[in-house]
Motif scaffolding. Structure first.
Motif, PDB file in Angstrom:
ATOM      1  N   SER A 200      30.201  16.987  29.873  1.00  0.00           N
ATOM      2  CA  SER A 200      29.549  18.334  29.832  1.00  0.00           C
ATOM      3  C   SER A 200      28.389  18.498  30.508  1.00  0.00           C
ATOM      4  CB  SER A 200      29.742  18.950  28.416  1.00  0.00           C
ATOM      5  OG  SER A 200      28.843  18.560  27.420  1.00  0.00           O
ATOM      6  N   VAL A 201      27.511  17.409  30.316  1.00  0.00           N
ATOM      7  CA  VAL A 201      26.215  17.340  30.829  1.00  0.00           C
ATOM      8  C   VAL A 201      26.087  16.600  31.995  1.00  0.00           C
ATOM      9  CG1 VAL A 201      25.456  17.545  28.496  1.00  0.00           C
ATOM     10  CG2 VAL A 201      25.548  15.028  29.637  1.00  0.00           C
ATOM     11  N   LYS A 202      27.168  15.647  32.412  1.00  0.00           N
ATOM     12  CA  LYS A 202      27.088  15.080  33.654  1.00  0.00           C
ATOM     13  C   LYS A 202      26.638  15.768  34.948  1.00  0.00           C
ATOM     14  CE  LYS A 202      30.015  11.532  33.706  1.00  0.00           C
ATOM     15  NZ  LYS A 202      31.094  10.805  33.766  1.00  0.00           N
ATOM     16  N   GLY A 203      25.798  15.537  35.595  1.00  0.00           N
ATOM     17  CA  GLY A 203      25.455  16.412  36.802  1.00  0.00           C
ATOM     18  C   GLY A 203      24.380  17.124  36.468  1.00  0.00           C
ATOM     19  N   ARG A 204      24.127  17.495  35.355  1.00  0.00           N
ATOM     20  CA  ARG A 204      23.034  18.356  34.924  1.00  0.00           C
ATOM     21  C   ARG A 204      21.866  17.728  34.157  1.00  0.00           C
ATOM     22  NH1 ARG A 204      23.918  22.580  31.109  1.00  0.00           N
ATOM     23  NH2 ARG A 204      25.497  21.104  30.117  1.00  0.00           N
TER      24      ARG A 204
END
Length: 123
Positions: A63-67
């Motif tokens: 859910s946080v990958k890339g952010r």
């Protein structure tokens, strides 16, 4: 004895950015993994990210990958979580953690915990 102290939490609007830092004291081993969990009110603690001193690699929850981006300064025994494109569902207390095994994603697999820092993302 190892101590972990988080800083950088606060209030941010959705879509904004925030950076969390964690300082480890007590001469933690360079073998140890440093990472972050978070816990929303009434919810269980959730793995967010971890990084190892063995190469420049990191593990992220989907859910946080890339952010979110985790980084570590081994010389200073610090770890940073740079958060961008924040969403209201990112609102939680964020905990710095120290463990032994890269890839561990459960609370019981980490040995040391910070006191937590509040991150609130408004709509």
């Amino acid at each position: 004895q190892v101590q972990l102290i988080e800083s950088g939490g606060g209030l941010v609007q959705a879509g904004g950015s925030l950076s969390l830092s964690c300082a480890a004291s007590g001469r933690p081993s360079s073998y140890y993994i440093m990472g972050w969990f978070r816990q929303a009110p009434g919810k269980e603690r959730e793995f967010i990210a971890a990084t190892t001193t063995t190469g420049n690699i990191a593990d992220y929850e989907d859910s946080v990958k890339g952010r979110f981006t985790i980084s570590r300064d081994d010389a200073k025994n610090t770890v940073t979580l740079q958060m961008s494109s924040l969403k209201p569902e990112d609102t939680a207390i964020y905990y710095c953690v120290l463990g032994r095994y890269f890839g561990a994603r459960y609370v019981s697999q980490y040995e040391y915990w910070g006191q937590g820092t509040q991150v609130t993302v408004s709509s």
